[in-house]
Write an enzyme that holds these catalytic residues in place. Structure first.
Site: not given
Length: 854
Positions: A587, A830, A833
């Site tokens: 990702s 998060d 990312h």
């Protein structure tokens, strides 16, 4: 407010003649930078229907969402895909002429050694000026940000164009500054000069761009303003006739920067219809009435503006306002000096009486244009107001350093000062930036149509991002992943883009390690925003999701031993015609692809031509360039059966066929692995279990995740090096996360708002293991016999620069306004990312450098 003070009105022509060159150069440099950007910015108004004029002004942030981009439980974390997280600034009118000079650690764009058009009397550094602090300031308008001048973008938008600079020695000073800045891309060839070098012309062959300087200090017809039989003669100024030196060439120019005023200080006799109508400072001339220099300048300026407005030629004309000098304790010939080493702050200095008079005439002339007809032509005529920003820079003149080492023999020597012209490398270099903003804010849709497409992206960025606050002072923060900054790319129509085949001519340091350096403030900010990019998914759209701080957008990566050019989308796409890129990994690779698509969309929006059901494998196409970009989900790079994420089977001797079978169709690949080897897995070779990682209760030997990753990485590099395909492969190193006080599912957070400095944070133990495996693998390649193919496989090392960016993650803002109902709510963060826009955008700077520079 700048105060005005009345000074002695006694004409000071001789004083002005001697010091005019200095101020001219300071003003000219600033004007050149601003004017160049101005053109680019103005022209950018109508590309792709997203002209500046169309930018929404009702809300600072516009949210756009893209469906089908989540990986669910299969991601490294609950996937935080971002939607449109580019910052969109409210578009409000900004007066570029009002502001302050603020510290600029980036300094000048060239040196006195790198530019060969600097004349000796402005070469302050060569002449021994001891202080250099005056080089490290930039102009900051009060209500917006002013982007830095981009020479590559400017030249690319000025293909087949002709610029004229018309005026006195300040205009010449300005031209020198422009030439110095542009020389970092391509050196100009001088193709013409007259006997006295007052009228000159240069040509940039790669861009077929021409730049002309024309000496016309009054702009109107003037005779005998030199010497007659060795005696200074009064000039004969024709107030009803323009100087045909420039008017005869007017239709050959696409853009013009003009100026007048200062030379009207000189004693002169004025004529109309070849009849004397008065004079200025003409004692002894009987029967000649004092006409008033203000009246003369007002009449000359009106004649100039009327000519432009009534012409059938649509050149864009920038009329530069007056610039002031900074003599203290006397004039140039009475011991006046200018020894200051810092800018003034607003209110600390006032314009003198004559500067007020000249400025008022200029402002009134443009105000009066509102009441005339010719509305269709007014858009081609703009005031480039540099008076106040020049007034605040007493430190930018040569002073005594207009001569070589003036105090070498005697420290107390009396040296004639130059306070009018500016030091090349100084505030004159900010003029192009000013003009760029002037056009951007005052006349978003007023540039010639042919320029609008080329400037659209610049204008969109500068307007949208104008009110985002500049970066805060660097403070200690935690870790971050990716980073490398990129410049806004001009938006051009396909026909124009097909012409842009120039190579990046910025000198590069081939011995420089791009992975070691620091994050430095970058006032230009991101190249896109959440309104301009449709590829940002919800969980990376930090701005739309309510993240309150914006300082994380204003940093760029600076390698320790060299400069890293900003990403240029036009140049990149032009170099990648008919090419196919692939991003293979997890990702984070998808995050990177989104960033690249957003940046490229400022030139051309990509069309999605394929996606599978889960949207993990996708392909886009940019038709104007026949450029394709594919993202492929392959987090281990080797064959994996991951239907059960708690019991993954990995075949360490078999590559993942999804990417290996398509390998020969790719011209460039960016690959990555590592993070997913943290998961529990059983390892196979020859279809036989050889061990496992984290498999309690299975009676299997712990193989070691480092051994598993090491074996997989060797299989990948061997495949690339043994292939007959000559594609370029960039292997991206591991990216650290920045969880503090726990992990993503145990209350870990990442609330920092600025980068770390080197040494303030460290990789954790697992990140050290992954990074060492990668570094060792590429070090081992040096001892192999793959020298012929080795150049096709490069290590894309972003670990250190990412480590220093703890502020670049979505954190709690992976969800829409997570704290709206309860500020104390516990929201999974998060910290792996990256926000878009954000530090990951800067990775593309390294990519472009590695690919285009070899």
């Amino acid at each position: 407010m700048v105060k005005y003070s009345r000074l002695d009105e006694k004409p000071s022509w001789f004083m002005f003649k001697q010091y005019n060159d200095s101020l001219v150069k300071i003003t000219v440099s600033i004007l050149v930078l601003g004017f160049g950007f101005c053109l680019l910015y103005s022209a950018s108004t109508s590309s792709d229907g997203n002209s500046i004029g169309d930018v929404s002004i009702s809300s600072p942030f516009v949210d756009k969402t893209v469906d089908g981009y989540g990986d669910g439980a299969s991601d490294d974390l609950p996937t935080t895909t971002s939607n449109d997280d580019s910052v969109e600034i409210q578009k409000e009118k900004c007066d570029l002429a009002i502001g302050e000079w603020i510290p600029d650690p980036l300094g000048p764009m060239y040196t006195n050694e790198s530019c060969n058009v600097i004349t000796d009397n402005q070469n302050c550094m060569m002449n021994g000026r001891p202080d250099t602090g005056f080089l490290y300031w930039r102009w900051k308008p009060r209500d917006c940000e002013l982007p830095r001048f981009d020479a590559v973008r400017f030249l690319d938008s000025m293909r087949n164009k002709h610029w004229g600079f018309i005026g006195d020695s300040i205009s010449r000073n300005h031209v020198q500054s422009v030439l110095c800045i542009l020389s970092k891309v391509e050196a100009a060839n001088e193709v013409y000069h007259d006997k006295d070098y007052r009228n000159r012309r240069w040509h940039f062959p790669t861009y077929n761009f021409t730049l002309t300087i024309i000496w016309s200090p009054f702009l109107v017809k003037a005779y005998n303003y030199e010497y007659v039989n060795g005696v200074e003669a009064d000039p004969r100024i024709h107030l009803d006739e323009l100087d045909n030196v420039w008017t005869d060439q007017y239709t050959s120019f696409d853009y013009i920067v003009m100026s007048g005023g200062k030379w009207f200080l000189r004693s002169a006799v004025y004529q109309e219809n070849n009849t004397i109508v008065g004079c200025h400072y003409c004692p002894g001339k009987k029967n000649v009435t004092e006409y008033g220099l203000e009246n003369a300048y007002r009449k000359a300026m009106k004649l100039v503006l009327d000519f432009i407005l009534n012409s059938n030629h649509n050149a864009s004309v920038f009329y530069r306002a007056t610039t002031s000098e900074h003599f203290e304790n006397g004039s140039w010939d009475t011991g006046g000096t200018c020894d200051r080493t810092k800018p003034f702050k607003e209110g600390e200095i006032s314009l003198n009486y004559m500067d007020v008079a000249f400025r008022d005439i200029e402002l009134e002339a443009f105000e009066n244009l509102k009441n005339v007809g010719s509305t269709g032509k007014k858009k081609f005529l703009k005031l480039l107001d540099v008076t106040i920003l020049s007034l605040l820079r007493p430190d930018g003149h040569p002073g005594p350093y207009r001569y070589f080492q003036p105090f070498a023999k005697d420290k107390n020597a009396t040296v004639q000062y130059d306070y009018v012209r500016s030091v090349i490398l100084h505030s004159v270099d900010k003029l192009p930036e000013l003009c760029g903003l002037v056009v951007q804010i005052s006349s978003l849709l007023m540039c010639p149509k042919e320029m609008q497409d080329a400037i659209c992206a610049v204008k969109e960025k500068t307007v949208e991002d104008a009110e985002v606050p500049p970066p805060p002072a660097p403070s200690v923060h935690k870790t971050a992943e990716d980073a490398i900054s990129q410049p806004p790319a001009p938006s051009e129509d396909p026909a124009k883009l097909q012409q842009n085949k120039t190579q990046n001519q910025i000198p590069r340091n081939v011995t420089c390690d791009l992975s070691i350096g620091e994050w430095i403030p970058d006032p230009s900010g991101p190249m896109y925003n959440n309104e301009s990019c449709s590829f940002i998914t919800e969980d990376q759209n930090c701005i739309k999701n309510g993240r309150p701080d914006l300082g994380f957008l204003y940093w760029r990566w600076k390698p320790r031993d060299c400069e890293l050019p900003r990403f240029n989308a036009v140049k990149f796409l032009d170099s990648m015609r008919n090419k196919h890129w692939a991003f293979v990994g997890d990702s984070i690779s998808r995050n990177h692809v989104q960033s690249l698509l957003c940046i490229l969309s400022k030139v051309e929006a990509a069309n999605e031509v394929f996606h599978e059901e889960g949207f993990k494998n996708r392909r886009w196409h940019l038709p104007s360039y026949n450029f394709s970009l594919t993202v492929m989900w392959s987090p281990f790079l080797v064959k994996a059966n991951s239907e059960d994420l708690n019991d993954i089977r990995l075949d360490l001797d078999k590559l993942d066929k999804k990417w290996a079978d398509q390998y020969t169709s790719f011209d460039y690949m960016v690959m990555s692995g590592g993070k997913w080897f943290l998961r529990a897995a059983t390892y196979y070779e020859n279809n036989t279990i050889v061990g496992c990682h984290y498999c309690p209760g299975k009676n299997l030997t712990e193989y070691g995740l480092d051994n598993g990753y090491r074996k997989a990485l060797k299989l990948v590099t061997d495949f690339v090096l043994n292939s007959n395909h000559s594609g370029i492969v960039l292997y991206r190193t591991t990216t650290p996360d920045h969880f503090e006080n726990g992990y993503w599912n145990t209350g870990g957070t990442c609330d920092r708002t600025a980068p770390y400095k080197e040494g303030e944070t460290h990789l954790n133990d697992l990140e050290v293991i992954f990074n060492n495996v990668e570094l060792e693998a590429f070090k081992d390649l040096e001892a192999t016999g793959y020298s012929g193919k080795r150049k096709n496989l490069k290590l894309f090392n972003i670990t250190e620069l990412s480590l220093l960016r703890p502020d670049g993650h979505p954190g709690a803002y992976r969800r829409f306004h997570p704290l709206a109902k309860d500020k104390n709510t516990t929201e999974p963060n998060d910290c792996l990312h990256w926000c878009l826009p954000g530090p990951i955008d800067n990775w593309n700077d390294l990519v472009m450098e590695m690919v285009l520079s070899g």
